[in-house]
Design an enzyme around this catalytic site. Sequence first.
Site, PDB file in Angstrom:
ATOM      1  N   THR A 244       9.286   0.801  10.860  1.00 47.36           N
ATOM      2  CA  THR A 244       8.232   0.156  10.083  1.00 47.36           C
ATOM      3  C   THR A 244       7.272   1.209   9.552  1.00 47.36           C
ATOM      4  O   THR A 244       7.118   2.281  10.139  1.00 47.36           O
ATOM      5  CB  THR A 244       7.447  -0.847  10.950  1.00 47.36           C
ATOM      6  OG1 THR A 244       6.455  -1.484  10.137  1.00 47.36           O
ATOM      7  CG2 THR A 244       6.724  -0.158  12.106  1.00 47.36           C
ATOM      8  N   LYS A 247       2.929   0.239  11.359  1.00 44.70           N
ATOM      9  CA  LYS A 247       2.324   0.463  12.666  1.00 44.70           C
ATOM     10  C   LYS A 247       1.832   1.918  12.739  1.00 44.70           C
ATOM     11  O   LYS A 247       0.773   2.212  12.200  1.00 44.70           O
ATOM     12  CB  LYS A 247       3.308   0.077  13.765  1.00 44.70           C
ATOM     13  CG  LYS A 247       3.750  -1.412  13.649  1.00 44.70           C
ATOM     14  CD  LYS A 247       4.527  -1.875  14.854  1.00 44.70           C
ATOM     15  CE  LYS A 247       5.292  -3.162  14.582  1.00 44.70           C
ATOM     16  NZ  LYS A 247       4.428  -4.326  14.350  1.00 44.70           N
TER      17      LYS A 247
END
Lengths: 425, 425
Positions: A244, A247
């Site tokens: 991702t 984050k």
Amino acid sequence: MNYQRFFEEAIDQIHAERRYRVFADLERIVGKFPRAIWRANGKAEEITVWCSNDYLGMGQHPDVVDAMQKAAGNMGTGAGGTRNISGNNHPLVELELELADLHGKEAGLVFTSGFVSNEAAISTIARLLPNCLILSDELNHASMIEGVRRSGAEKKIFRHNDVAHLESLLQAAGRERAKLIVFESVYSMDGDIAPIEAIADLAEKYNAMTYIDEVHAVGMYGPRGGGITEREGLAHRIDIIEGTLAKAFGTLGGYITGTREVIDAVRSYAPGFIFTTALPPAIAAATTASIRHLKNSQAERDAQQRQATHAKQVLADAGLPVMESPTHIVPILVGDPELCKMASDRLLGVHGLYIQPINYPTVPRGTERLRITPTPFHTDELIAELKLALVETWNALGIPYRGAGHTEVAQSDRIIPLLVPKSGG
Amino acid sequence: MNYQRFFEEAIDQIHAERRYRVFADLERIVGKFPRAIWRANGKAEEITVWCSNDYLGMGQHPDVVDAMQKAAGNMGTGAGGTRNISGNNHPLVELELELADLHGKEAGLVFTSGFVSNEAAISTIARLLPNCLILSDELNHASMIEGVRRSGAEKKIFRHNDVAHLESLLQAAGRERAKLIVFESVYSMDGDIAPIEAIADLAEKYNAMTYIDEVHAVGMYGPRGGGITEREGLAHRIDIIEGTLAKAFGTLGGYITGTREVIDAVRSYAPGFIFTTALPPAIAAATTASIRHLKNSQAERDAQQRQATHAKQVLADAGLPVMESPTHIVPILVGDPELCKMASDRLLGVHGLYIQPINYPTVPRGTERLRITPTPFHTDELIAELKLALVETWNALGIPYRGAGHTEVAQSDRIIPLLVPKSGG
């Protein structure tokens, strides 16, 4: 059919199950991370966020903010189209090269969220492979479960991190059948780590593809932030590494990396990729700045580990039921959804500390918890303040301390108390 | 199973079908819209984009860029969590109020993409309603089709914009059964408009819920940019209005608006919403600035309509097969995938004009086209240049002019040539 009444009742149902979620209205403050303005009941006050997934505070790093501002000023606020129809912006092309390099893979592909990256990639790969069998860890994230479901492929769930169970399923399927093993490196709610090498060995032995979700590890583990697979020297043994941007890298989006052909197949066949507007150049540029910084700087990783370890120690010393985890994630068991919600409300309202309650379906019933994520910016002073607030809250609400109850949760000398999660999601 | 060879063959298959897509590497230039830098074969040159979905050029509007830069500077580059876990940022709360107001609805809910908003909302609503029957226009977008599929509900496809066909399906289902009609206001590839009032009448008569996709209309139609439903005074007669932030508003994301209860149900039950990082505050702030500007300024809408009308006239006068459309979308029929690709390549390589070929599966085979989207920034001079380039390309490649072929496409006096699409997507 009275539609309005039906939806009212659907909401009542969630209230009745005490699962109704109220989103805290937050405004983070650059330069004062992890402080934020919290608005409620017509008032605004400054609080400390203890449950951010901006794990390293990179969302406020000057280089990252600057890259976003510059790209917005030069190229505008949006991409202006799908990847195929005028939206394929140059910073996004650069970002995909950066991600492929991060994991030592041939190619990368960016999606607008980690959820979509898992859903689109798993479903597309498993649907393309003839008669594919998916082997999925029982604690995989909701996005992976959706990808498995949408593939239409047969699936077998293996017990969490249970290599023997996985092997028995692989053996039963045989070498010839197409098989895809999907699992995570760091499981976000418990903070435990998968036996990646053993899974890679099994994949080789039984000729299976491997797909790992590193969303809670990229940026934070490995000498360049390539995740647990980099730290353990295993990236080359995993076929697809998913991660991702939202984050540790501090922006938005998700991605996969792998061989040129697998990435090209997902790019060409996944509707959730094809028919979606590309990530804006400003987001892509900020992300590349963040990844590049973390490839070269170990300071954030070291500080995060130091503060997480310190927090675990301080809270455990106070008798709080810290669930053991070898990662930066610090779960504290409450074991009851209403107490968990009350604890969170009291921490915010009385102490100005924001820790969201984690209840079913995110974790199994009976294992409701507060999930704390210390960052490099959570100082020893903030940790001391947290301890006092938690102890006050535990006392005020009568929540059990370590070893003082939770008969439904098994015990062992390894973790105190031991959490045995019963279901995925 | 040889996985590597398998994926190589999957890619070969796309090449063999002439459907392999190469993404143009573009860098848009703030202040020079619709100009962009195009990188290919180690060279970079400035070109004109004629197929942007940044329909009004708002992605480079000073107020919008400024709002993004300010929010990034104050609040950072990311949201830092899901909506429920620390990611619910204040600009996003404001944006949802703005969107609800735009459509005269009680509540709004933002997603990270328009694709996800359709998929999550349609699948969640139809799955919650007991024994729901979905009635879906045959030309609905891929994201709506995915939402319908994932709901698991029974579906009936009605012929494109065919109210009589829709009525027969509603009648067969009866008043008591839960029914959801899903359709678009502006169909993006043809640029035609749905009979919204007639569909709302039927929904009332047969007690069905209505869900409209206004992604190609919001910002561009209606006195405040509320879409075709606002222009026609029908917003209050449609239950759920869905839109995008990534086209006329110039940023990223999608949304739904409706009653408090329906929005709350989707918010509470949709995995694709619950388990996704929130949109960054900088994106939300930029979008709110864009929506507010377009609520108060008619200039962009007027200029877009003027330039679209002028482009259609100029290209039709040159004998080019402009497909009739009552909207800002200007499709030009090629009718062959290879010619379509060659025309696009020639326009870019020889003339410096970028118009992506639109081939199957985005449009039915035999209706391959160039899809042109004039914006307020495509001046009369640029339109004259476009005409010359298209005529040169039509001549060089022997593409049929208006009325000069396309026997597989039906003819009528209404549109020249008439396009009868055969399938959705």
